[in-house]
Write an enzyme that holds these catalytic residues in place. Structure first.
Site, mmCIF file in Angstrom:
data_model
loop_
_atom_site.group_PDB
_atom_site.id
_atom_site.type_symbol
_atom_site.label_atom_id
_atom_site.label_comp_id
_atom_site.label_asym_id
_atom_site.label_seq_id
_atom_site.Cartn_x
_atom_site.Cartn_y
_atom_site.Cartn_z
ATOM 1 N N ASP A 65 0.840 -1.201 0.000
ATOM 2 C CA ASP A 65 0.000 0.000 0.000
ATOM 3 C C ASP A 65 0.875 1.252 0.000
ATOM 4 O OD1 ASP A 65 -2.099 -1.741 0.357
ATOM 5 O OD2 ASP A 65 -2.462 -1.220 2.454
ATOM 6 N N ARG A 66 0.318 2.326 -0.493
ATOM 7 C CA ARG A 66 1.050 3.605 -0.519
ATOM 8 C C ARG A 66 1.593 3.970 0.860
ATOM 9 N NH1 ARG A 66 -2.102 9.192 -1.268
ATOM 10 N NH2 ARG A 66 -2.509 8.742 0.920
#
Length: 232
Positions: A65-66
């Site tokens: 995930d970012r």
């Protein structure tokens, strides 16, 4: 808390492991791995600096995930990337994440077996517990406690999108700084406290698995210390 793209020197400084088949890099929190539909900074834009003599840049073998930091595996050529993809697909790669959660479990270790499905069509990536969804299993162990927080080692047995974040929230102990499934900025913490701490890759049949550990990023230090962590 978006962060800018990395310069060639910056991304090279984040290489934790390099061999002829793969790289493992230390992904910073806040930087998406892919270019989004609206453009913007992303990690892949810096991969050309990671060719190290090969004709093409490396390719992502999986995703984080970012807002998650830590170990990210890249394949250095097509055949290696395909092999890594199969290892990830069939759960052969060991993954340990560190998380700081609000509250925490009563026990010291356990497992979460909770199928996940998409939240809705508009939020394509977002997930929810769903009895009719895909199987999702996460193992967890408490490494420390303090200040109303717990420091957990989380091992995703399956690899669903946002799995650890949804599982932790569903158990009543959301990850600190999770602005989708948890309480996000309510704790005054804009950064997700989830870190891909260790990865174990059995890439060669006749060699020991490659084990790589990512250093703890600065934004986790304060709350980890509150739970008994001692700086490395």
């Amino acid at each position: 808390m978006d962060v800018p793209e990395l310069t060639p020197d910056e991304i090279q400084a984040r290489v934790l492991h390099r061999d002829g088949l793969m790289l493992v890099i230390d992904k910073p929190a806040g930087l998406p791995v892919h270019r989004g539909p609206k453009g913007g900074a992303n990690l892949e834009a810096s991969f050309d600096a990671l060719r190290f003599g090969l004709p093409r840049p490396p390719v992502l073998a999986h995703r984080l995930d970012r807002d998650t930091s830590g170990c990210l595996v890249l394949g250095r050529h097509r055949k290696a990337t395909a092999s890594l993809g199969m290892l990830f697909k069939y759960g052969k790669i060991g993954k340990t994440y560190w998380a700081v959660v609000e509250g925490g479990p009563a026990e010291d270790e356990g497992s979460i077996d909770l199928p996940l499905g998409r939240l809705n069509e508009e939020r394509g990536w977002w997930q929810k517990p769903d009895p009719a969804g895909q199987p999702a299993v996460s193992n967890w162990k408490v490494l420390g406690r303090g200040d109303g927080l717990s420091w957990l080692a989380l091992e995703p047995v399956t690899g669903r999108t946002h799995q650890l974040r949804v599982h932790a929230a569903a158990m009543g102990w959301p990850i600190v700084g999770d602005n989708i499934y948890g309480n996000g900025p309510r704790l005054g913490e804009p950064r997700l406290h989830l870190h891909s701490r260790e990865i174990v890759v059995p890439l060669s049949r006749n060699k020991d698995p490659v084990r790589v550990v990512a250093p703890v990023p600065a934004h986790l230090h304060e709350r980890l210390r509150a739970c008994g962590w001692r700086e490395e």
